[in-house]
Design a protein around this motif. Structure first.
Motif, PDB file in Angstrom:
ATOM      1  N   LYS A 111       8.329 131.904 -45.605  1.00 44.44           N
ATOM      2  CA  LYS A 111       8.133 131.006 -44.606  1.00 44.44           C
ATOM      3  C   LYS A 111       8.185 131.999 -43.278  1.00 44.44           C
ATOM      4  O   LYS A 111       7.487 131.972 -42.377  1.00 44.44           O
ATOM      5  N   ARG A 170       5.220 133.792 -40.631  1.00 41.52           N
ATOM      6  CA  ARG A 170       5.033 133.558 -39.060  1.00 41.52           C
ATOM      7  C   ARG A 170       5.248 134.884 -38.522  1.00 41.52           C
ATOM      8  O   ARG A 170       4.150 134.977 -37.830  1.00 41.52           O
ATOM      9  N   HIS A 174       0.314 133.809 -40.237  1.00 42.84           N
ATOM     10  CA  HIS A 174      -0.741 133.038 -40.994  1.00 42.84           C
ATOM     11  C   HIS A 174       0.258 132.131 -41.792  1.00 42.84           C
ATOM     12  O   HIS A 174       1.323 131.852 -41.690  1.00 42.84           O
ATOM     13  N   ASP A 175      -0.592 130.774 -42.231  1.00 43.86           N
ATOM     14  CA  ASP A 175       0.180 129.707 -42.979  1.00 43.86           C
ATOM     15  C   ASP A 175       0.651 130.248 -44.212  1.00 43.86           C
ATOM     16  O   ASP A 175       0.161 131.057 -45.092  1.00 43.86           O
ATOM     17  N   ASP A 223       4.027 128.126 -49.870  1.00 42.46           N
ATOM     18  CA  ASP A 223       4.598 126.795 -49.672  1.00 42.46           C
ATOM     19  C   ASP A 223       5.096 126.146 -50.971  1.00 42.46           C
ATOM     20  O   ASP A 223       5.284 124.688 -50.821  1.00 42.46           O
TER      21      ASP A 223
END
Length: 162
Positions: free
Chosen positions: A33, A37, A41-42, A71
């Motif tokens: 995560k 950042r 990007h996601d 994720d």
């Protein structure tokens, strides 16, 4: 294999196969995560790699590099089932690093070791580009997902869970 060798091996492979990739330099970071950042990007676009140990018998173990969207988490029950195992969990850190050729937190979604089967969740290919560790905490590779699939040749299985 030292991490520098794994990084070079990865870059050489991508170059030899004519991949259309980018190397993104950033401050050292190994958490998906946080590094997503930094890369802008996601986390769903990240292809993270977890080394899984599957016990298939009393003293037999198999290992897999599970590639998941950034994720998601690995579904150990599914991994166990894929190998007709009796147990699946995280490989011990020293085993994971030996098989991957690089420290945990930098493992790219490729296998350069004959005892490490590469399995990717189909969700990894939902976006046109994937981002992943380049066997270094300070480097990321952005690669079209079609190139990743063609070059890495992973076994495709649903192995991710929320």
């Amino acid at each position: 294999m030292p991490p520098e060798d794994t990084h070079e091996k990865l870059i050489t492979l991508l170059d030899e196969r004519g991949a259309d990739y980018r190397v993104i330099e950033h401050p050292p970071e190994g958490a998906t995560k946080a590094v997503s950042r930094l890369r802008g990007h996601d986390p769903r676009h990240a292809a993270k790699c977890i080394i899984v140990m599957i016990k298939t018998a009393e003293k037999e173990r198999r290992y897999a590099a599970a590639v998941l969207p950034g994720d998601k988490r690995v579904d150990f029950d599914r991994m166990k089932s894929l190998f007709q195992g009796v147990y699946a969990g995280f490989a011990p850190r020293e085993v994971a690093e030996c098989l991957a050729g690089t420290p945990v937190g930098t493992i790219p979604p490729f296998s350069f070791h004959e005892e490490l089967e590469l399995i990717a969740d189909p969700e990894v290919f939902e976006f046109p580009e994937v981002f992943f560790n380049a066997a270094r905490l300070d480097r990321t590779i952005a690669l079209p997902s079609t190139d990743y699939r063609a070059i890495a040749e992973p076994r495709i299985e649903p192995i991710a869970r929320d």
